[in-house]
Design a protein around this motif. Structure first.
Motif, PDB file in Angstrom:
ATOM      1  N   ILE A  39     -39.298  27.949 -38.974  1.00 25.44           N
ATOM      2  CA  ILE A  39     -40.307  27.042 -38.423  1.00 25.44           C
ATOM      3  C   ILE A  39     -39.957  25.673 -38.994  1.00 25.44           C
ATOM      4  CG2 ILE A  39     -42.746  26.398 -38.321  1.00 25.44           C
ATOM      5  CD1 ILE A  39     -42.293  29.047 -36.977  1.00 25.44           C
ATOM      6  N   ASP A  85     -48.598  27.753 -30.947  1.00 31.01           N
ATOM      7  CA  ASP A  85     -47.480  26.956 -31.456  1.00 31.01           C
ATOM      8  C   ASP A  85     -47.647  26.912 -32.973  1.00 31.01           C
ATOM      9  OD1 ASP A  85     -45.668  25.019 -32.282  1.00 31.01           O
ATOM     10  OD2 ASP A  85     -46.022  23.739 -30.537  1.00 31.01           O
ATOM     11  N   LYS A  87     -45.661  26.014 -35.384  1.00 31.01           N
ATOM     12  CA  LYS A  87     -45.197  24.781 -36.028  1.00 31.01           C
ATOM     13  C   LYS A  87     -46.271  23.694 -35.936  1.00 31.01           C
ATOM     14  CE  LYS A  87     -41.207  21.665 -35.942  1.00 31.01           C
ATOM     15  NZ  LYS A  87     -39.942  21.410 -35.222  1.00 31.01           N
ATOM     16  N   THR A  95     -43.556  22.443 -31.334  1.00 28.84           N
ATOM     17  CA  THR A  95     -42.288  23.161 -31.191  1.00 28.84           C
ATOM     18  C   THR A  95     -41.626  22.718 -29.900  1.00 28.84           C
ATOM     19  OG1 THR A  95     -43.104  25.101 -32.372  1.00 28.84           O
ATOM     20  CG2 THR A  95     -41.226  25.442 -30.917  1.00 28.84           C
ATOM     21  N   GLN A 101     -36.389  30.907 -25.699  1.00 32.68           N
ATOM     22  CA  GLN A 101     -37.413  30.812 -26.752  1.00 32.68           C
ATOM     23  C   GLN A 101     -37.959  32.195 -27.074  1.00 32.68           C
ATOM     24  OE1 GLN A 101     -38.763  27.764 -28.083  1.00 32.68           O
ATOM     25  NE2 GLN A 101     -39.729  29.110 -29.550  1.00 32.68           N
ATOM     26  N   THR A 116     -44.999  31.054 -31.593  1.00 32.15           N
ATOM     27  CA  THR A 116     -43.685  30.467 -31.315  1.00 32.15           C
ATOM     28  C   THR A 116     -42.949  30.249 -32.634  1.00 32.15           C
ATOM     29  OG1 THR A 116     -44.516  28.208 -31.418  1.00 32.15           O
ATOM     30  CG2 THR A 116     -44.478  29.271 -29.241  1.00 32.15           C
ATOM     31  N   ASP A 118     -38.993  28.568 -34.185  1.00 32.39           N
ATOM     32  CA  ASP A 118     -37.862  27.720 -33.805  1.00 32.39           C
ATOM     33  C   ASP A 118     -36.572  28.519 -33.686  1.00 32.39           C
ATOM     34  OD1 ASP A 118     -39.228  25.279 -33.548  1.00 32.39           O
ATOM     35  OD2 ASP A 118     -39.189  24.969 -35.705  1.00 32.39           O
TER      36      ASP A 118
END
Length: 176
Positions: A39, A85, A87, A95, A101, A116, A118
């Protein structure tokens, strides 16, 4: 005349005579295993028991009036679940979604949630001798979710508690 039980017993005896033994595990050497991901710049691992599934990003339907970090509602095999999300929730930065993804699906009270990430690194294993002080990795919002850390192959990994995340009141209240 041999009975079916005698025949099966003979098969078992012969197969055990040819079985390859697993390497002996040294006493006291514990191994921690989990799923590794990134992340932002933070390398994280979460216990296998906390990750229900890893899947491609599902199509998402936005939810009016939700927190910005709640991307919307996704559908997995007929089951609806929120897509978050992570992040944005942790670092305040969105993100960058891309083709391919991935999301981690975690279980929380009331249903599954997709998070999510990265980058996905897959399975990671650490011995207790690789444990390090988690404090440098537990800065900002991460402090509430990181209690352990490991150093392996020149990289630091923070153990991120998805179950603690699921119990956080702010995370559970996604209405803006």
């Amino acid at each position: 005349m041999r009975t079916p039980f005698d025949i099966l017993s003979d098969y078992e005896r012969r197969s055990l005579a040819h079985a390859v033994q697993l390497p002996a595990r040294e006493l006291g050497q514990e191994t921690w295993r989990g799923v590794g991901y990134r992340i932002g710049r933070q390398r994280l691992v979460s216990q296998f028991g906390e990750v229900v599934e890893i899947m491609p990003m599902p199509p998402v339907t936005p939810v009016p009036g939700a927190q910005p970090w709640l991307l919307g509602i996704g559908n997995l095999r007929g089951n609806l679940f929120p897509v978050v999300d992570l992040k944005l929730f942790l670092e305040g930065e969105r993100t960058v979604l891309h083709e391919g993804q991935r999301v981690l699906v975690m279980r929380q009270q009331g249903g599954d949630v997709a998070l999510t990430i990265d980058e996905l690194y897959g399975q990671r294993s650490f011995g207790e001798e690789q444990a390090i002080d988690p404090e440098p990795l537990a800065r900002g919002r991460y402090a509430s979710f990181v209690e352990r850390a490991f150093h392996s192959e020149g990289l630091d990994w923070a153990v991120f508690s998805l179950s603690r995340l699921a119990r956080t009141p702010e995370f559970r209240q996604a209405a803006a």
